[in-house]
Structure formats: C-alpha cells, structure tokens
Design an enzyme around this catalytic site. Sequence first.
Site, mmCIF file in Angstrom:
data_model
loop_
_atom_site.group_PDB
_atom_site.id
_atom_site.type_symbol
_atom_site.label_atom_id
_atom_site.label_comp_id
_atom_site.label_asym_id
_atom_site.label_seq_id
_atom_site.Cartn_x
_atom_site.Cartn_y
_atom_site.Cartn_z
ATOM 1 N N GLN A 135 0.842 -1.204 0.000
ATOM 2 C CA GLN A 135 0.000 0.000 0.000
ATOM 3 C C GLN A 135 0.875 1.251 0.000
ATOM 4 O O GLN A 135 1.843 1.322 0.740
ATOM 5 C CB GLN A 135 -0.911 0.015 1.231
ATOM 6 C CG GLN A 135 -1.975 -1.071 1.226
ATOM 7 C CD GLN A 135 -3.147 -0.768 0.295
ATOM 8 O OE1 GLN A 135 -3.077 0.147 -0.526
ATOM 9 N NE2 GLN A 135 -4.191 -1.563 0.397
ATOM 10 N N TYR A 148 -5.322 -12.825 -1.828
ATOM 11 C CA TYR A 148 -4.606 -11.711 -2.481
ATOM 12 C C TYR A 148 -3.703 -11.057 -1.427
ATOM 13 O O TYR A 148 -3.795 -9.860 -1.165
ATOM 14 C CB TYR A 148 -5.585 -10.691 -3.082
ATOM 15 C CG TYR A 148 -6.672 -11.325 -3.918
ATOM 16 C CD1 TYR A 148 -6.509 -11.505 -5.293
ATOM 17 C CD2 TYR A 148 -7.854 -11.770 -3.325
ATOM 18 C CE1 TYR A 148 -7.511 -12.111 -6.050
ATOM 19 C CE2 TYR A 148 -8.849 -12.382 -4.076
ATOM 20 C CZ TYR A 148 -8.674 -12.543 -5.438
ATOM 21 O OH TYR A 148 -9.656 -13.134 -6.178
ATOM 22 N N GLU A 158 -1.492 -15.750 -3.159
ATOM 23 C CA GLU A 158 -1.051 -14.573 -3.911
ATOM 24 C C GLU A 158 -0.401 -15.055 -5.213
ATOM 25 O O GLU A 158 0.290 -16.071 -5.224
ATOM 26 C CB GLU A 158 -0.052 -13.779 -3.033
ATOM 27 C CG GLU A 158 0.878 -12.823 -3.726
ATOM 28 C CD GLU A 158 0.183 -11.643 -4.378
ATOM 29 O OE1 GLU A 158 -0.718 -11.041 -3.756
ATOM 30 O OE2 GLU A 158 0.551 -11.335 -5.539
ATOM 31 N N ASP A 203 -8.635 -9.071 -0.464
ATOM 32 C CA ASP A 203 -8.088 -7.760 -0.852
ATOM 33 C C ASP A 203 -7.636 -7.803 -2.312
ATOM 34 O O ASP A 203 -6.437 -7.736 -2.605
ATOM 35 C CB ASP A 203 -6.910 -7.431 0.091
ATOM 36 C CG ASP A 203 -6.376 -6.033 -0.101
ATOM 37 O OD1 ASP A 203 -6.961 -5.248 -0.875
ATOM 38 O OD2 ASP A 203 -5.346 -5.717 0.525
ATOM 39 N N CYS A 230 -10.298 -1.421 -3.642
ATOM 40 C CA CYS A 230 -9.841 -0.116 -4.138
ATOM 41 C C CYS A 230 -10.705 0.338 -5.312
ATOM 42 O O CYS A 230 -10.381 1.328 -5.956
ATOM 43 C CB CYS A 230 -8.360 -0.155 -4.510
ATOM 44 S SG CYS A 230 -7.981 -1.441 -5.689
HETATM 45 C C1 LIG Z 1 -4.642 -4.784 -3.619
HETATM 46 S S1 LIG Z 1 -3.263 -5.856 -3.547
HETATM 47 C C2 LIG Z 1 -3.351 -6.440 -1.875
HETATM 48 C C3 LIG Z 1 -2.077 -6.974 -1.279
HETATM 49 C C4 LIG Z 1 -2.054 -7.150 0.222
HETATM 50 N N1 LIG Z 1 -3.275 -7.691 0.755
HETATM 51 C C5 LIG Z 1 -1.678 -5.866 0.926
HETATM 52 O O1 LIG Z 1 -2.537 -5.231 1.544
HETATM 53 O O2 LIG Z 1 -0.512 -5.447 0.826
HETATM 54 C C6 LIG Z 1 -3.786 -7.172 -4.534
HETATM 55 C C7 LIG Z 1 -2.793 -8.325 -4.642
HETATM 56 O O3 LIG Z 1 -3.401 -9.366 -5.419
HETATM 57 C C8 LIG Z 1 -2.429 -9.964 -6.255
HETATM 58 N N2 LIG Z 1 -3.215 -10.610 -7.317
HETATM 59 C C9 LIG Z 1 -3.735 -10.071 -8.439
HETATM 60 N N3 LIG Z 1 -4.489 -10.960 -9.072
HETATM 61 C C10 LIG Z 1 -4.468 -12.107 -8.344
HETATM 62 C C11 LIG Z 1 -5.073 -13.385 -8.482
HETATM 63 N N4 LIG Z 1 -5.877 -13.655 -9.518
HETATM 64 N N5 LIG Z 1 -4.837 -14.308 -7.538
HETATM 65 C C12 LIG Z 1 -4.008 -14.037 -6.493
HETATM 66 N N6 LIG Z 1 -3.414 -12.840 -6.300
HETATM 67 C C13 LIG Z 1 -3.642 -11.887 -7.217
HETATM 68 C C14 LIG Z 1 -1.518 -8.829 -6.638
HETATM 69 O O4 LIG Z 1 -0.240 -9.308 -6.995
HETATM 70 C C15 LIG Z 1 -1.483 -8.005 -5.343
HETATM 71 O O5 LIG Z 1 -0.422 -8.412 -4.517
#
Ligand SMILES: C[S@@+](CC[C@H](N)C(=O)[O-])C[C@H]1O[C@@H](n2cnc3c(N)ncnc32)[C@H](O)[C@@H]1O
Length: 372
Positions: free
Chosen positions: A208, A237, A258, A303, A330
Amino acid sequence: MQVKIEKLDHYGRGITKIENKICFVENALPQELVEIKIIKETKKYFLATTIKIIKESKDRIKPICPYYNTCGGCNIDHISFEKENEYKEIKITEILEKFAKIPNNKIKNIIYDNPYNYRNKIILHQNNKKIGLYKKGTHDIIEIESCYLLNNNLNNELKNIKQVNDNGIVLRIGNKTKEILNSSANKHKIISYIGNKKYQVSEKSFFQINSVITEKLYNEIKEIINTSKSENVLDLYCGTGTIGIYISDIVNKVLGIESCKEAIEDANYNKKLNNTKNCTYKLGKVENLTKEITKEYDTAIIDPPRSGLDKRVVEKLLEIKPKTLIYVSCDPVTLARDLNLLQQKYDIEYIRPYNMFPRTYHVESVCLLNLR
Ligand SMILES: C[S@@+](CC[C@H](N)C(=O)[O-])C[C@H]1O[C@@H](n2cnc3c(N)ncnc32)[C@H](O)[C@@H]1O
C-alpha cells in the site's frame, strides 16, 4: 457556451446536461457557472473543458502543484480537502446504492489523514533524455522537481536520478527506516513498518502506498477479527503477507494466497522477520487454488486488485461459507458487483471508506459481511 454544474462524477469531473445529453466538464465544481469548450461528442455524452469560471464554488481552492493540469497524477487538487472527503463518501454511497442496492446507512464516515506527502513510492520514466512522470494520457515526459503527493525523502532522492531504463525506475521508501529502494541502482531491500510489524517489500511486490492510512485500515481489520473471534483465517490476495501477519497474534492460523512470486517470497521472509509461526503462503491465482479454500476457515480477508473477484472465488466462498468476510476494495464498482453476489448468503454490516489516495478520485474501503 455557459453551463451550470450539477454535481461531480466518479472521476472528479463536473456534470451538466446539454440538449438532454450528459456532459462531463473537466475542472468544474457543483454549483459553478462555467464557460466550456466541447472536446468530444459521442451518441451518449459530451466531454468538455472549462475555459472560464464565471461563478466560483466556495469549495474551490488554488491547486498547489505547478504540474497539476499536465501531469494527471492528481485529479481533484482544485477541491478543498474537506469537500474531497465528503465527495468520496458520496461516491461510495452512490455506487453501492446503484449497483448493489445497499442503503446509505451502511456507509460509515471516511477515515483520512494528511492530504500531501503520503506516497511511499514513485515510478519515473525516460523518453528522449527527459526523466519524469508521464503527461496525462500520453507517454510524453513531464520533468518534475518534486511531487506534493510524495514522501519528502523521496522528493530529495529525485535529484539524484540521472538515468532510467526502458521499464522506468521504481523508488520506494521504508516509512520508519527511511531506507530507499532504487530499482536502477540495485538497492533492493527495504523494510517498512505497519504498527509493530516489519515487512520486506521488493520491487515487483504490491505494498500500500499510504502507510499512515494503511495502519488505520489494518487496525480496523484487527478489531473485526478480535470481535468476531476469528480462528482460522484466509488472507486472499495477500501480497507480501501484510494483513495476515498483522493479525496473526490473535488467531490460530492464516493461509495467504497470492499470484506474484516475489510477493510470496517476501511473505515467507516477513513471517520469519516477525517470528510468526502460524502463517502459510501459497503461490498462484486464487481462482486456480480454490481447493485450498476449505470449511476449516471461519474468516476470509479478501483484498483483490481493482478487477475484483473472479466468479470461481465468489462461488467457492458461497459454498464453504466462512462466518465472517472482510472485503478490502480499491474500486467501489467491482466491490458492488461482488457484493451483489455475496449478498445471497451474507448480510452487509457496514462499509467504511478510507482516503488512501488524497487529491485523486480513487477511494479505498473495507466492508464487513456476516453469514446470514
Ligand atoms: C490490492 S493488492 C493487496 C495486497 C495485500 N493484501 C496488501 O494489503 O498489501 C492485490 C494483490 O493481489 C495480487 N493478485 C492479483 N491478481 C491475483 C489473483 N488472480 N490471484 C491471487 N493474487 C492476485 C496482486 O499481486 C497483489 O499483490
């Protein structure tokens, strides 16, 4: 032509009607009388820019950034911060009402902090020997001395950047350590803190960008986990393991999923860094690892990126029915889409907006859902 602006749209633009067709007006505020120039017309709408403000809104302020109208990083630097926060509450309320029929009494007050110098990350680009940010909607470069959204230590670092490779350069700062990650100078390990937990964040991992608001958000999640007496928690995620590790002291176990390899490496490193024994991480897309989402989990923290949840993930959650879902979003539009489906079996207790990205139209939120 002269028009009166009725309200703001979800991208911070003024809205009016011309010949019964909606018109989006850049740089115009509700109740303002403005002279506009139409720059685009489609079957459904007009797009216009403001040429002259004839009657100014009391909520208008002078943008502090000299690059404001060329850069595109900020969209609402001409609105007072107080009005910005109100706008974001209204934006979330309207979107959730329109697309998920969620009543406005479910939306709590927005959490906010400092409007400037909050960003812990910047990406610079180079084109024809110029180094800087992309101009709005182009790959032309705007050279900047500093950015009002950026942490001031990173602003100082900008002066030292003399060359950037084809993919741009990422600068990131650790909030307490003040360590700086510079992707072109092979300076790749920084540590950031959220509360008393430490996190390594490497170049490609998500983290973030507003550490102050993130801590407030994570404290709210921890409070929910505490109140709902969660034991076995999914951190879907999970990025670098941030949320799961933050709440790990008060639960039995956490499984993080993730898709970014570097983030999972960071997550495994971070659990050791914090001496956390009850977190496990799996690399892969959540939608491809639904077999990991089992009935032993009573709580899921979700998330996702802006695109929201894949249908397979929603279906699996509706099948295993964790008693508590904490959805961090978001993008209120994809949140509304997903809540529409989750409401088959869940009641929405509340949604709280967070001003994670001041001076832009973006808004973060957390939603608490209880199994009916
Ligand atoms: C909004 S970020 C949240 C990360 C973490 N929860 C944080 O607060 O730091 C979304 C995360 O989802 C991952 N991501 C995107 N698409 C995904 C998927 N289909 N399956 C798993 N992870 C995914 C991205 O790499 C990213 O790290």
